[in-house]
Design a protein around this motif. Structure first.
Motif, PDB file in Angstrom:
ATOM      1  N   ASP A   1       0.975  -1.253   0.096  1.00 54.25           N
ATOM      2  CA  ASP A   1      -0.107  -0.002   0.100  1.00 54.25           C
ATOM      3  C   ASP A   1       1.011   1.391  -0.040  1.00 54.25           C
ATOM      4  O   ASP A   1       2.100   1.232   0.308  1.00 54.25           O
ATOM      5  N   ASP A   2       0.067   2.383  -0.156  1.00 46.37           N
ATOM      6  CA  ASP A   2       0.886   3.590  -0.243  1.00 46.37           C
ATOM      7  C   ASP A   2       0.863   4.409   1.171  1.00 46.37           C
ATOM      8  O   ASP A   2      -0.231   4.504   1.535  1.00 46.37           O
ATOM      9  N   VAL A   3       1.879   5.003   1.661  1.00 44.13           N
ATOM     10  CA  VAL A   3       1.698   5.522   2.949  1.00 44.13           C
ATOM     11  C   VAL A   3       1.467   7.042   2.572  1.00 44.13           C
ATOM     12  O   VAL A   3       2.040   7.672   1.692  1.00 44.13           O
ATOM     13  N   VAL A   4       0.400   7.687   2.964  1.00 44.22           N
ATOM     14  CA  VAL A   4      -0.243   9.001   2.470  1.00 44.22           C
ATOM     15  C   VAL A   4      -0.019   9.875   3.307  1.00 44.22           C
ATOM     16  O   VAL A   4      -0.032  11.209   3.068  1.00 44.22           O
ATOM     17  N   GLU A   5       0.208   9.391   4.570  1.00 50.29           N
ATOM     18  CA  GLU A   5       0.303  10.575   5.615  1.00 50.29           C
ATOM     19  C   GLU A   5       1.262   9.996   6.669  1.00 50.29           C
ATOM     20  O   GLU A   5       1.132   8.631   7.062  1.00 50.29           O
ATOM     21  N   VAL A   6       1.984  10.650   7.595  1.00 49.65           N
ATOM     22  CA  VAL A   6       2.761  10.155   8.638  1.00 49.65           C
ATOM     23  C   VAL A   6       2.340  11.318   9.958  1.00 49.65           C
ATOM     24  O   VAL A   6       2.482  12.435   9.626  1.00 49.65           O
ATOM     25  N   ARG A   7       1.728  10.572  10.964  1.00 52.82           N
ATOM     26  CA  ARG A   7       1.340  11.473  11.772  1.00 52.82           C
ATOM     27  C   ARG A   7       2.133  11.154  13.047  1.00 52.82           C
ATOM     28  O   ARG A   7       2.763  10.430  13.230  1.00 52.82           O
ATOM     29  N   GLN A   8       2.330  12.507  13.697  1.00 49.70           N
ATOM     30  CA  GLN A   8       3.117  12.635  14.928  1.00 49.70           C
ATOM     31  C   GLN A   8       2.524  13.089  16.174  1.00 49.70           C
ATOM     32  O   GLN A   8       1.314  13.493  16.212  1.00 49.70           O
ATOM     33  N   ASP A   9       3.070  12.584  17.361  1.00 48.66           N
ATOM     34  CA  ASP A   9       2.515  12.923  18.649  1.00 48.66           C
ATOM     35  C   ASP A   9       2.763  14.338  19.136  1.00 48.66           C
ATOM     36  O   ASP A   9       3.651  15.020  18.419  1.00 48.66           O
ATOM     37  N   ASP A  10       2.522  14.607  20.457  1.00 45.20           N
ATOM     38  CA  ASP A  10       2.647  15.917  20.838  1.00 45.20           C
ATOM     39  C   ASP A  10       4.092  16.164  20.705  1.00 45.20           C
ATOM     40  O   ASP A  10       4.630  17.250  21.089  1.00 45.20           O
ATOM     41  N   ARG A  11       5.189  15.090  21.067  1.00 48.60           N
ATOM     42  CA  ARG A  11       6.547  15.290  21.268  1.00 48.60           C
ATOM     43  C   ARG A  11       7.229  15.518  19.923  1.00 48.60           C
ATOM     44  O   ARG A  11       8.384  15.628  19.781  1.00 48.60           O
ATOM     45  N   GLY A  12       6.541  15.077  18.893  1.00 47.57           N
ATOM     46  CA  GLY A  12       6.795  14.978  17.573  1.00 47.57           C
ATOM     47  C   GLY A  12       7.264  13.591  16.965  1.00 47.57           C
ATOM     48  O   GLY A  12       7.987  13.559  16.039  1.00 47.57           O
ATOM     49  N   TRP A  13       7.184  12.554  17.862  1.00 50.38           N
ATOM     50  CA  TRP A  13       7.489  11.406  17.585  1.00 50.38           C
ATOM     51  C   TRP A  13       6.703  10.718  16.535  1.00 50.38           C
ATOM     52  O   TRP A  13       5.459  11.192  16.669  1.00 50.38           O
TER      53      TRP A  13
END
Ligand code: FAD
Length: 517
Positions: free
Chosen positions: A197-209
């Motif tokens: 599949d394609d990764v269409v978005e990369v999400r981060q938490d509050d710390r930026g991880w």
């Protein structure tokens, strides 16, 4: 604690990482690999460095299990053509220099003033003779050629033996796309979860991880440690986490390549057990013999050559067999990330760094990256000291190769085109000029020109500098006080062993045909 790993990218880097982690941690660490069906892999990367043997051994894969599927062949050396002058060549073999009375045969060769016109590499090493004769490094029963060295009554110095324990005398050429397919099959059978599949978005938490990936069809994919194997795109490390990329183009200007896949008849033409790097007007051309085809490509600098000119040059180099073949044009990102590990993301492969393929180090960098990752694997606290140490190791490795490759261009005896003239005028990486002066003066620094690559062993530097005709200003004065009998005996051994091995070993194409069944 890292309870799961998510890898993005299914090229050589992605699948080498997935299978290595699986072989290391087994079911204790679930590994998911997401790869796009539409974004192509880089499509090249066929010659390797000799440590790659450790990778296959680690996975428990014998040569007969993987080599035939990947059209693989043996690589005993790199043959450099026209770097010293038109029509000249020398080999950079996977063979350590023998030692006589505490000094390497290279020193003794220099003392003799070139041993009656025999090239440095042919006088000091056995492998160039095997290359010229297109021999396999193994006998038909699968035994490595060293057997002959031991059984034949030729004495081999202990120093050489112990070094050979860690340095294999050969590497491989293989079809990188087939290797990725092979490892994908191997990895999924051993429990790697594969998501096409394609990764269409990369999400981060509050710390930026990185917290999770969003895919086109498979929803969210969560993990603790994310590995960026998305190639030159650097989707996670650069595009998401914004890590800086440090370009090496000030010293290594080649930024493009054009490649062709040329079918061959191995039985009729034989198979050279080496990679060839032929210097050209604005770069160099690789020739890599695989079972059934040759991989070839022109690596050049866009400052000096257009893609159309490069393709024309490559096609004329290949000759009539290039007709009708589709060319793969590639832009190269030359350099490294300031840090390859940031927060909970580690880049491995082209997404981490790359220094053009002149010494076939791309796959070596992948292997180095994943071996170091396991050694520096994070615990619950994600100790920043581990992360820093990992980043230092990766940076040192890439910087060492950067300097080693710069040396090739600086020491090459060519200044006949604008490209080669510029190579002589460009600034050197920091400290390199001083290290070169030390080498020329034969200062006993106990190590190589640059200590971060090949450990502290100067053999690759000696091979390249002497091969390119760059001789030190003097020989070690101590050699004048030694009688040289031991060195003479070893030079004679090299010659005798070379002749015998050429007579005894099978042609590489015959050996591989048997392996192919
Ligand atoms: P790629 O092959 O580019 O793979 C990237 C992967 O990421 C692909 O599977 C793609 O589908 C996936 N991807 C990207 N975006 C997404 C997304 N959004 N979602 C899901 N998946 C995504 N190395 C050597 O050791 N020897 C050589 O002789 C050699 N020659 C080379 C010659 C050239 C011209 C170049 C450029 C490189 C060469 N290399 C060589 C390096 C070698 O090719 C690479 O190290 C190796 O192929 C690893 O590539 P990779 O897996 O990092 O990247």
């Amino acid at each position: 604690m890292v309870n799961s790993v998510v890898i993005v990218g299914g090229g050589t880097a992605g699948w080498m990482t997935a299978t290595y982690l699986r072989a290391t941690f087994g079911d204790r660490l679930p590994v998911t690999l997401v790869e796009s069906a539409d974004v192509p892999t880089v499509g090249v990367g066929e010659a390797t460095f000799s440590t790659v043997r450790h990778f296959f051994d680690y996975l428990g894969l014998a040569e007969h299990e993987w080599m035939p599927s990947c059209n693989a062949s043996y690589k005993l050396a790199i043959r450099f053509e026209n770097w010293r002058g038109t029509g000249e060549h020398f080999y950079h073999p996977f063979e350590r220099l023998r030692v006589a009375d505490g000094f390497s045969l290279a020193d003794w060769w220099l003392k003799s003033g070139g041993r009656d016109g025999r090239r440095f590499d042919e006088a000091c090493y056995v492998l160039p003779a095997l290359c010229e004769a297109k021999r396999s490094p193994k006998h038909f029963d699968g035994e490595l050629f060293e057997r002959s060295l031991h059984d034949g009554g030729d004495r081999l110095r202990r120093t050489t033996m112990s070094q050979q324990d860690t340095q294999f005398p050969y590497a491989y050429h293989f079809d990188a796309a087939r290797l990725a397919t092979f490892l994908a099959d191997f990895g999924t059978r051993r429990g790697v979860r594969r998501v096409l599949d394609d990764v269409v978005e990369v999400r981060q938490d509050d710390r930026g991880w990185i917290s999770h990936l969003v895919t086109r069809e498979h929803g969210e994919i969560r993990g603790d440690l994310f590995i960026d194997c998305t190639g030159f795109r650097g989707l996670l490390l650069n595009k998401t986490l914004g890590e800086d990329f440090v370009s090496f183009q000030d010293v290594l200007p080649n930024d493009r390549a054009v490649a062709l896949r040329v079918p061959t008849d191995v039985e009729r033409e034989g198979m050279a057990p080496y990679t060839t790097a032929s210097a050209r007007d604005s770069g160099w051309i690789w020739t890599i013999p695989l079972f059934g085809r040759i991989g070839t490509g022109y690596v050049y600098s866009s400052q000096f050559c257009s893609p159309e000119e490069a393709e024309k040059e490559l096609r004329s180099f290949v000759g009539p067999r290039a007709e009708g073949l589709e060319a793969n044009h590639i832009r190269m990102r030359i350099g490294r990330n300031r840090r390859s590990w940031v927060k909970n993301c580690v880049a491995v492969g082209l997404s981490s760094g790359f220094v053009e393929p002149l010494e076939s180090t791309g796959i070596f960098f992948i292997q180095h990256g994943i071996e170091q990752l396991v050694k520096h694997f994070p615990g619950e606290d994600w100790d920043p000291a581990l992360v820093d140490a990992y980043n230092d190791r990766v940076a040192c490795c890439l910087e060492g190769v950067r300097e080693f490759l710069t040396l090739h261009y600086r020491a090459a005896a060519r200044a006949d085109t604008p490209y080669w003239k510029a190579a002589k005028e460009r600034a050197l990486p920091e400290g390199m000029a001083e290290r070169l002066r030390g080498w020329e003066a034969r200062l006993p620094d106990g190590g190589g020109v640059y200590p971060y690559y090949h450990g502290f062993d100067p053999y690759s530097y000696a091979v390249m500098l002497l091969g390119l005709g760059h001789h030190p200003a003097r020989v070690h004065p101590a050699l004048e006080l030694l009688d040289g009998a031991e060195a003479e005996r070893q030079f004679a051994d090299v010659r005798r062993q070379s002749e015998r091995l050429v007579a005894e070993l099978p042609a590489q194409h015959a050996y591989l045909a048997r392996l192919q069944g």
